[in-house]
Write an enzyme that holds these catalytic residues in place. Structure first.
Site, PDB file in Angstrom:
ATOM      1  N   ASP A 105      -4.432  -2.059  14.190  1.00 29.21           N
ATOM      2  CA  ASP A 105      -3.956  -0.736  14.625  1.00 29.21           C
ATOM      3  C   ASP A 105      -4.756   0.361  13.932  1.00 29.21           C
ATOM      4  O   ASP A 105      -4.602   0.582  12.731  1.00 29.21           O
ATOM      5  CB  ASP A 105      -2.475  -0.573  14.280  1.00 29.21           C
TER       6      ASP A 105
ATOM      7  N   TYR B 107      -7.172   8.283  11.690  1.00 28.04           N
ATOM      8  CA  TYR B 107      -7.262   7.489  10.454  1.00 28.04           C
ATOM      9  C   TYR B 107      -8.691   7.509   9.900  1.00 28.04           C
ATOM     10  O   TYR B 107      -8.930   7.025   8.787  1.00 28.04           O
ATOM     11  CB  TYR B 107      -6.830   6.037  10.677  1.00 28.04           C
TER      12      TYR B 107
ATOM     13  N   LYS C  18      -6.101   5.399  19.065  1.00 29.83           N
ATOM     14  CA  LYS C  18      -5.158   6.376  19.631  1.00 29.83           C
ATOM     15  C   LYS C  18      -5.822   7.721  19.857  1.00 29.83           C
ATOM     16  O   LYS C  18      -6.625   8.161  19.031  1.00 29.83           O
ATOM     17  CB  LYS C  18      -3.972   6.571  18.676  1.00 29.83           C
TER      18      LYS C  18
ATOM     19  N   HIS D  35      -1.338   9.132  20.639  1.00 27.46           N
ATOM     20  CA  HIS D  35      -0.806   9.035  19.273  1.00 27.46           C
ATOM     21  C   HIS D  35       0.544   9.745  19.137  1.00 27.46           C
ATOM     22  O   HIS D  35       1.506   9.160  18.616  1.00 27.46           O
ATOM     23  CB  HIS D  35      -1.827   9.599  18.288  1.00 27.46           C
TER      24      HIS D  35
HETATM   25  N1  LIG Z   1       1.777   5.818  15.554  1.00 27.70           N
HETATM   26  C1  LIG Z   1       2.090   6.517  14.476  1.00 27.70           C
HETATM   27  O1  LIG Z   1       2.435   7.696  14.554  1.00 27.70           O
HETATM   28  C2  LIG Z   1       2.053   5.857  13.146  1.00 27.70           C
HETATM   29  C3  LIG Z   1       1.441   4.633  13.008  1.00 27.70           C
HETATM   30  N2  LIG Z   1       1.386   4.003  11.783  1.00 27.70           N
HETATM   31  C4  LIG Z   1       0.745   2.662  11.735  1.00 27.70           C
HETATM   32  O2  LIG Z   1       1.669   1.749  11.138  1.00 27.70           O
HETATM   33  C5  LIG Z   1       1.031   1.102  10.046  1.00 27.70           C
HETATM   34  C6  LIG Z   1       2.043   0.676   8.997  1.00 27.70           C
HETATM   35  O3  LIG Z   1       2.774   1.780   8.538  1.00 27.70           O
HETATM   36  P1  LIG Z   1       2.609   2.385   7.060  1.00 27.70           P
HETATM   37  O4  LIG Z   1       3.038   3.799   7.130  1.00 27.70           O
HETATM   38  O5  LIG Z   1       1.261   2.083   6.576  1.00 27.70           O
HETATM   39  O6  LIG Z   1       3.740   1.673   6.198  1.00 27.70           O
HETATM   40  P2  LIG Z   1       4.251   0.179   5.895  1.00 27.70           P
HETATM   41  O7  LIG Z   1       5.711   0.186   6.146  1.00 27.70           O
HETATM   42  O8  LIG Z   1       3.402  -0.819   6.583  1.00 27.70           O
HETATM   43  O9  LIG Z   1       4.055   0.097   4.324  1.00 27.70           O
HETATM   44  C7  LIG Z   1       2.783   0.090   3.743  1.00 27.70           C
HETATM   45  C8  LIG Z   1       2.979   0.109   2.217  1.00 27.70           C
HETATM   46  O10 LIG Z   1       3.657  -1.073   1.814  1.00 27.70           O
HETATM   47  C9  LIG Z   1       2.860  -1.776   0.860  1.00 27.70           C
HETATM   48  N3  LIG Z   1       3.038  -3.201   1.130  1.00 27.70           N
HETATM   49  C10 LIG Z   1       2.572  -3.904   2.198  1.00 27.70           C
HETATM   50  N4  LIG Z   1       2.933  -5.178   2.123  1.00 27.70           N
HETATM   51  C11 LIG Z   1       3.658  -5.312   0.985  1.00 27.70           C
HETATM   52  C12 LIG Z   1       4.301  -6.407   0.356  1.00 27.70           C
HETATM   53  N5  LIG Z   1       4.274  -7.641   0.872  1.00 27.70           N
HETATM   54  N6  LIG Z   1       4.954  -6.173  -0.842  1.00 27.70           N
HETATM   55  C13 LIG Z   1       4.980  -4.937  -1.377  1.00 27.70           C
HETATM   56  N7  LIG Z   1       4.385  -3.867  -0.814  1.00 27.70           N
HETATM   57  C14 LIG Z   1       3.731  -4.050   0.347  1.00 27.70           C
HETATM   58  C15 LIG Z   1       1.447  -1.299   1.055  1.00 27.70           C
HETATM   59  O11 LIG Z   1       0.692  -1.350  -0.129  1.00 27.70           O
HETATM   60  P3  LIG Z   1      -0.643  -2.268  -0.303  1.00 27.70           P
HETATM   61  O12 LIG Z   1      -1.617  -1.827   0.750  1.00 27.70           O
HETATM   62  O13 LIG Z   1      -1.080  -1.943  -1.685  1.00 27.70           O
HETATM   63  O14 LIG Z   1      -0.208  -3.696  -0.134  1.00 27.70           O
HETATM   64  C16 LIG Z   1       1.677   0.158   1.465  1.00 27.70           C
HETATM   65  O15 LIG Z   1       1.885   0.961   0.309  1.00 27.70           O
HETATM   66  C17 LIG Z   1       0.012   2.147   9.571  1.00 27.70           C
HETATM   67  O16 LIG Z   1      -0.942   1.594   8.680  1.00 27.70           O
HETATM   68  C18 LIG Z   1      -0.520   2.620  10.880  1.00 27.70           C
HETATM   69  O17 LIG Z   1      -1.437   1.690  11.395  1.00 27.70           O
HETATM   70  C19 LIG Z   1       1.981   4.562  10.696  1.00 27.70           C
HETATM   71  C20 LIG Z   1       2.587   5.808  10.769  1.00 27.70           C
HETATM   72  C21 LIG Z   1       2.665   6.546  12.007  1.00 27.70           C
HETATM   73  O1  LIG Z   2      -0.082   7.508  10.366  1.00 28.20           O
HETATM   74  C1  LIG Z   2       0.046   7.968  11.515  1.00 28.20           C
HETATM   75  O2  LIG Z   2      -0.323   7.371  12.528  1.00 28.20           O
HETATM   76  C2  LIG Z   2       0.704   9.250  11.679  1.00 28.20           C
HETATM   77  O3  LIG Z   2       0.839   9.729  12.775  1.00 28.20           O
HETATM   78  C3  LIG Z   2       1.220   9.901  10.449  1.00 28.20           C
HETATM   79  O4  LIG Z   2       0.680  11.147  10.264  1.00 28.20           O
HETATM   80  C4  LIG Z   2       2.704  10.010  10.579  1.00 28.20           C
HETATM   81  O5  LIG Z   2       2.936  10.940  11.554  1.00 28.20           O
HETATM   82  C5  LIG Z   2       3.357  10.460   9.339  1.00 28.20           C
HETATM   83  O6  LIG Z   2       2.922  10.131   8.280  1.00 28.20           O
HETATM   84  C6  LIG Z   2       4.582  11.260   9.488  1.00 28.20           C
HETATM   85  O7  LIG Z   2       5.024  11.604   8.236  1.00 28.20           O
END
Ligand SMILES: NC(=O)C1=CN([C@@H]2O[C@H](COP(=O)(O)OP(=O)(O)OC[C@H]3O[C@@H](n4cnc5c(N)ncnc54)[C@H](OP(=O)(O)O)[C@@H]3O)[C@@H](O)[C@H]2O)C=CC1
Ligand SMILES: O=C(O)C(=O)[C@@H](O)[C@H](O)C(=O)CO
Length: 276
Positions: A46, A51, A75, A108
């Site tokens: 993703d 990003y 996206k 997005h």
């Molecule tokens: N469409 C949208 O608007 C959005 C899309 N996204 C997508 O969703 C993905 C995931 O969401 P995200 O916000 O990153 O949050 P997550 O809920 O995936 O959490 C990520 C965090 O959890 C930690 N983590 C991961 N695995 C573990 C584990 N097994 N034990 C302890 N800690 C862990 C990571 O640290 P570490 O890397 O150090 O392991 C990081 O700090 C994003 O990367 C993005 O691709 C996110 C936000 C908005």
């Molecule tokens: O990570 C993403 O894809 C986002 O769109 C972020 O900006 C997300 O919107 C967010 O972090 C909201 O607090």
């Protein structure tokens, strides 16, 4: 290596039940993290223009040597909404990725104040007909927004990627998706490693099944029928996150975890959030 099971999208694509979030995975370290994830079994990646890591994702895909097995998501950002703008945005993404095709292309954020997501979606549907996009989807769309694009184009998006975790299980939206044949993808599935992982109901289920709290939460997503995309830069945590297909939570455990509901964790209400 774990084999992640797939489900069929409404366009026939075999879609993994769990994928890799790549937000903040950048540079050579980011590329290497993505390669390691692919080696461990991840097949759904993703990314997003915003990003600023499409080059890293494309490079990881090439290094993996299994391009055809991967589903690469990117996206369209809010600043590129509109028919012509979206086509140009896709050109830019394809160039940065260095790929012939975007396997899953999402809007997005709907950015309702801009009000161009219908034209954006039309451009994506045309790009799909031209073979430059595999599946067409959206992100952060509400039920009325989904109904509007379906009514305008007759095309049901394959995926809606939304904020979803035990604090925000989105039961109504999931039911609507199910009624329309839209696959739910969960962003921030671990609630960004917040206190969620220390919740008692999560700890109890982890102890009962001999797994970690993170695995319980990701298994909860799988049993709800959503595709979580946990982000981890760390090989051991990537491996932990993908290893959720050899145990099952009971219905009572699933309900107890859903009972943690308290709402969105961030300022991400699609009716008001603007992200360009
Ligand atoms: N469409 C949208 O608007 C959005 C899309 N996204 C997508 O969703 C993905 C995931 O969401 P995200 O916000 O990153 O949050 P997550 O809920 O995936 O959490 C990520 C965090 O959890 C930690 N983590 C991961 N695995 C573990 C584990 N097994 N034990 C302890 N800690 C862990 C990571 O640290 P570490 O890397 O150090 O392991 C990081 O700090 C994003 O990367 C993005 O691709 C996110 C936000 C908005
Ligand atoms: O990570 C993403 O894809 C986002 O769109 C972020 O900006 C997300 O919107 C967010 O972090 C909201 O607090």
């Amino acid at each position: 290596m774990v084999t992640i099971p797939t489900v069929s999208l409404n366009d026939g694509t075999a879609f993994p039940q769990l994928g890799l979030g790549t937000y903040n995975l950048r540079g050579e370290d980011g590329t290497q993290s993505i390669v390691t994830a692919i080696e461990g079994g991840y097949r759904l990646l993703d990314s997003a223009v915003n990003y600023e890591n499409e080059q890293e994702v494309g490079e990881a895909v090439r290094r993996s040597g299994i391009r055809d097995e991967l589903i690469v998501t990117t996206k369209v950002p809010g600043r590129d909404h509109g028919y012509d703008e979206t086509r140009r945005s896709a050109d830019g993404s394809l160039e940065r990725l260095g790929l012939e095709r975007i396997d899953l292309y999402l809007i997005h954020w709907p950015n309702p104040s801009v009000d161009k997501y219908v034209d954006t979606y039309r451009a994506m549907v045309d790009l799909q007909k031209e073979g430059r996009i595999g599946s067409v989807g959206v992100s952060n769309f509400t039920e009325p927004m989904l109904a509007r694009i379906i009514e305008a184009t007759g095309i049901v998006p394959a995926v809606n990627q939304v904020e979803l975790h035990p604090y925000f299980p989105q039961a109504h939206l999931r039911a609507f998706h199910a009624s329309q044949g839209i696959r739910t993808e969960s962003w921030s599935p671990l609630a960004r490693r917040s206190e969620l992982l220390s919740e008692q109901v999560v700890a109890d289920a982890a102890a009962a099944h001999g797994v970690t709290p993170t695995q319980v939460v990701l298994r909860w997503h799988v049993q709800l029928g959503t595709t979580p995309i946990p982000k981890s830069a760390d090989p051991a945590r990537q491996a932990e996150n993908v290893d959720v297909f050899e145990f099952s939570l009971t219905d009572e455990e699933v309900s107890a975890i859903s009972g943690l509901e308290r709402g969105r964790l961030w300022d991400g209400d699609p009716d008001t959030h603007e992200e360009m």
